[in-house]
Design a protein around this motif. Sequence first.
Motif, PDB file in Angstrom:
ATOM      1  N   SER A 358     -14.970  37.052  -3.110  1.00 22.78           N
ATOM      2  CA  SER A 358     -15.533  38.401  -3.138  1.00 22.78           C
ATOM      3  C   SER A 358     -16.089  38.834  -1.789  1.00 22.78           C
ATOM      4  N   VAL A 359     -16.263  37.891  -0.885  1.00 23.42           N
ATOM      5  CA  VAL A 359     -16.773  38.241   0.446  1.00 23.42           C
ATOM      6  C   VAL A 359     -15.690  39.011   1.201  1.00 23.42           C
ATOM      7  N   THR A 360     -16.088  40.093   1.866  1.00 23.70           N
ATOM      8  CA  THR A 360     -15.116  40.885   2.622  1.00 23.70           C
ATOM      9  C   THR A 360     -14.534  40.064   3.764  1.00 23.70           C
ATOM     10  N   PRO A 361     -13.228  40.166   4.023  1.00 25.45           N
ATOM     11  CA  PRO A 361     -12.585  39.291   5.016  1.00 25.45           C
ATOM     12  C   PRO A 361     -12.757  39.751   6.456  1.00 25.45           C
ATOM     13  N   TYR A 362     -13.605  40.720   6.734  1.00 24.19           N
ATOM     14  CA  TYR A 362     -13.809  41.163   8.113  1.00 24.19           C
ATOM     15  C   TYR A 362     -15.293  41.124   8.437  1.00 24.19           C
ATOM     16  N   ASP A 363     -15.569  41.142   9.737  1.00 23.47           N
ATOM     17  CA  ASP A 363     -16.925  41.041  10.246  1.00 23.47           C
ATOM     18  C   ASP A 363     -17.555  42.426  10.270  1.00 23.47           C
ATOM     19  N   LEU A 468     -17.402  36.056 -15.370  1.00 20.16           N
ATOM     20  CA  LEU A 468     -16.484  36.195 -14.244  1.00 20.16           C
ATOM     21  C   LEU A 468     -15.980  37.621 -14.083  1.00 20.16           C
ATOM     22  N   SER A 469     -16.219  38.457 -15.085  1.00 25.25           N
ATOM     23  CA  SER A 469     -15.785  39.852 -14.968  1.00 25.25           C
ATOM     24  C   SER A 469     -16.579  40.609 -13.902  1.00 25.25           C
ATOM     25  N   ASN A 470     -17.751  40.083 -13.508  1.00 23.56           N
ATOM     26  CA  ASN A 470     -18.532  40.753 -12.467  1.00 23.56           C
ATOM     27  C   ASN A 470     -17.811  40.756 -11.125  1.00 23.56           C
ATOM     28  N   TYR A 471     -16.898  39.776 -10.936  1.00 27.64           N
ATOM     29  CA  TYR A 471     -16.216  39.662  -9.644  1.00 27.64           C
ATOM     30  C   TYR A 471     -14.918  40.471  -9.596  1.00 27.64           C
ATOM     31  N   VAL A 472     -14.545  41.118 -10.680  1.00 26.93           N
ATOM     32  CA  VAL A 472     -13.263  41.834 -10.704  1.00 26.93           C
ATOM     33  C   VAL A 472     -13.232  42.997  -9.709  1.00 26.93           C
ATOM     34  N   PRO A 473     -14.276  43.868  -9.594  1.00 29.27           N
ATOM     35  CA  PRO A 473     -14.212  44.946  -8.583  1.00 29.27           C
ATOM     36  C   PRO A 473     -14.061  44.425  -7.156  1.00 29.27           C
TER      37      PRO A 473
END
Length: 1002
Positions: A358-363, A468-473
């Motif tokens: 869920s962490v964004t892949p950019y800085d 685990l549905s919290n991570y879907v967005p």
Amino acid sequence: MDFFMIEHLGADGYCLMVSVKLMVSGKSVMSNFAKPDSTLKRADELINVGQKQDALQVLHDLITSKRYRAWQKTHERIMFKYVELCVEMRRGRFAKDGLIQYRIICQQVNVSSLEEVIKHFMHLSTERAEMARNQARALEEALDVEDLEADHRPEDLMLSYVSGEKGKDRSDRELVTPWFKFLWETYRTVLEILRNNSKLETLYAMTAHKAFQFCKQYKRTTEFRRLCEIIRNHLANLNKYRDQRDRPDLSAPESLQLYLDTRFEQLKIATELELWQEAFRSVEDIYGLMCMVKKTPKPSLLVVYYAKLTEIFWTSASHLYHAYAWFKLFSLQKSFNKNLNQKDLQLIASSVVLAALSVTPYDRSYGSSYLELENEKERNLRITNLLEFNLDPKHESREVLSRSSLLSELVSKGVLACAAQEVKDIYHVLEHEFIPLDLASRVHPLLIKISNLGGKLSSASSVPEVHLSNYVPALEKLATLRLLQQLSKVYQTIKISNLSSMIPFLEFSAVEKISVDAVKHNFIAMKVDHTKGVIKFCDPGLESDGLHDHLTRFAEFLTKARAMIYPSASKASKLAEVLPGLAETVDKEHKRLLARKSIIEKRKEEQERQLLEMEREEELKRLKLQKITEEAEQKRLASEYAQRKNQRILREIEQRELEEAQALLQEAQRHGKKKGKKPLIEGEKVTKQTLMELALSEQLKERQEMEKKLQKLGKSMDYLERAKREEAASLIEAAFQHRLGEEKVLHEREQQQEIEQSRQRHDGDVQEKKRLARMKANKEMFQERITKRRQEEYNRLKAEREERINQELRSRKHDREMKRKILFYLRTEEERQKRKQEEEEARKHEEDERRKKEEAEKRAKLDEIAEKQRQRERELEEKERLRRESVLWRSSDGAPRPSETPTGGRLVEPTPAAPAAVAAATAAPAPAAAAAPTPGKYVPKFRRTEVSGQAPPPEPDRWGSRYDDHMPPSTDRWRNDDRRPYFGSGGGPRSSTWSSSRVPPR
């Protein structure tokens, strides 16, 4: 003020004293009673007649009085009555004052009494608050108050006066809210009294827990923040003032556990009330407490710690820290939870992997300022310490938390292997596969399956319910970013309709918002053209800021080089000609001011240091004198205490001896009365020594009389015993002979019975042997069969064991050989790489040496050529100067030449014919004569430039490095080809007449 005492006598003789008081100016005055028992009795009488305020004042006066500071049991009963009156009348300040005074009384004598009084006080407050709550029908409306400590606002008071509301809401507010205010004030008072008290740590922790439950039960967020701040300040004061007498020791395990339980309860309540800022501060409190004592909490507490951190970071949208907290929680559960089943482990592992994805892949720090980067770095270091729980953090050894390092760590430590299959599939699709056209269609069904996973963990009670549905967005956003990134590598343009059909789970507006954020943080380069309905992907390398900066710097360098080669005449500084030493003067003045400033600063520091030294010496003297005074006072108090103790011991010894002597005398007199003797002393006042002597003499006489009686009695007993033994000797012999005959007959009868029983047992054994002899052959056959089968089983197991051992030996031998081969190959490869690297370094070193040598030779040749060129220029300049001087002297109408030629630019006094020569030279049409200066008169450089029409040469560098020293040979050749003499800044070779004759600046 007059008091009239009315005495009323009852039928049983009980006297009831009732005070009838005259009221003066609305104030009542009470008399102080001397003893605690009388005061308590007086308070009961006042309560019975309905004067509770006066009873409270009477008890308060006794408690605060300095006359009775020695603790008695009566004080405890007085305090019970006192707190009951305070609770009944809601007098919180009276209760606080009384409890503080009672703590002073019983702190060193009986601290358990204070504990009982405080428990009774809190019980009464809670009970009355619950009674008021039960009376109210609408609790939410009754407790709709922002701040329990705030008074009524003016507009509320005005509204209450003008409105006609007299119903249930106002009555509930009047009934319930005051009691809850009093209960909150009770908790604050008890915490303030019990703070920093090592003997009542348990009660302090219990009070804090009750206050937390009060805030949780009634949703009191403002009071909870204040309660956390109060407890935080108590701990800070505990560390600040370390010389307190009853200060708790945090290094003790019991004290540390109580403080930790309080902080963890605070953390739990903060998360349940959704006060996330206070929850984060509670986490920092726990970390600071453990750093203070340098101890790590138990794993069960650490599980709660990381579980709450996951909630805090998820709420604050800090997905990276949320993922790291889940990873720490997974490691703790796997290592220390023995009851963890496979299903719960799979759910926790799936949460860890999805949180990391869920962490964004950019800085997100791209394009931030230096101050923002420093703040972000400090924040990351602070949160890293909280996550790692390192009690002695070192900045230089701390790793930077990142998404890539977390994912690699999850794979290396086997967390991904424990996750569910759907989680593994979506991880591989989003992180490792390149399928730009089918990425969203592959991810969409996996997201549907993941949204159905989750539930309550049965074997991990401290871990919250996993959904685990919290991570879907977040996963949908990541899938969109990966899709755009992969499309940018394949396509240059794509239609918006095609992109919308590729992403079925998001609208194009959401995709556009995600893409804007990605472009902002330099993750992808794209443009959306709504007029044409297409998306254009750009090459980020061509539009990078680094290339823009590179071109800008290249243009600036070219501009500087052109200005140096072709200097502009308009930029010549006239101020530098008029004031050529201004820069040096300014520089020197600036250095002088800096030196003066440094001297002033040093003097100030020296003066401050001297003042600090004087203050330190005075403080040391004061402390030394205070210490000497305290030691003298302590010695005096110790000597007085020892003297009083010795006197008390002597008095007790004398009193005890006198009591013993009186008891002995009374005993002796009692014995004398029984025997009919007269008392020893009648009506005389005897001393202690006399009593002791009389008692001892009486005891001695009695002892002598008793010894005589015993001697006489012993002699008579001896005569009697001898006579008895002489008479009994013959009777004893006859009884012995009779007993001997009886025992002989008994022995013969028992021996005959034993012989008969042995014969019967032998006959039975012989018959049993004959019966069993028939089965001997069958028994031997069965035994032989069993032995044979067991021998075969043993041989088979032995062979299998030997075969298994041989196979294991062969496999181990093969593994050792493979390991040796691999190690040999790795060692050989490493040596080869090392030799290759050394050869490469040697080659580079030789090339560097060769290149440096060539550059040095080239530089030497260039320097030699430049030096020759400068020498030729000097010769040409000298010839030109001589030619011009000869022309000037020839044009002066035969004026006599001066005896001395001006050297070094010095001016020579002009001759009387100089003005005429100057006029003739001015009127002459020849250019050379017009440009030539008159001897003895200074001509400025710009005048010479205007007459000659030549461009002024570049000025030399003020810092000592001339442009000519580094000018390439091409420039020197250009000067020779132009056939124009090169002058320095003053018109001569490397120096001017004016510059050499300038006056040094002041």
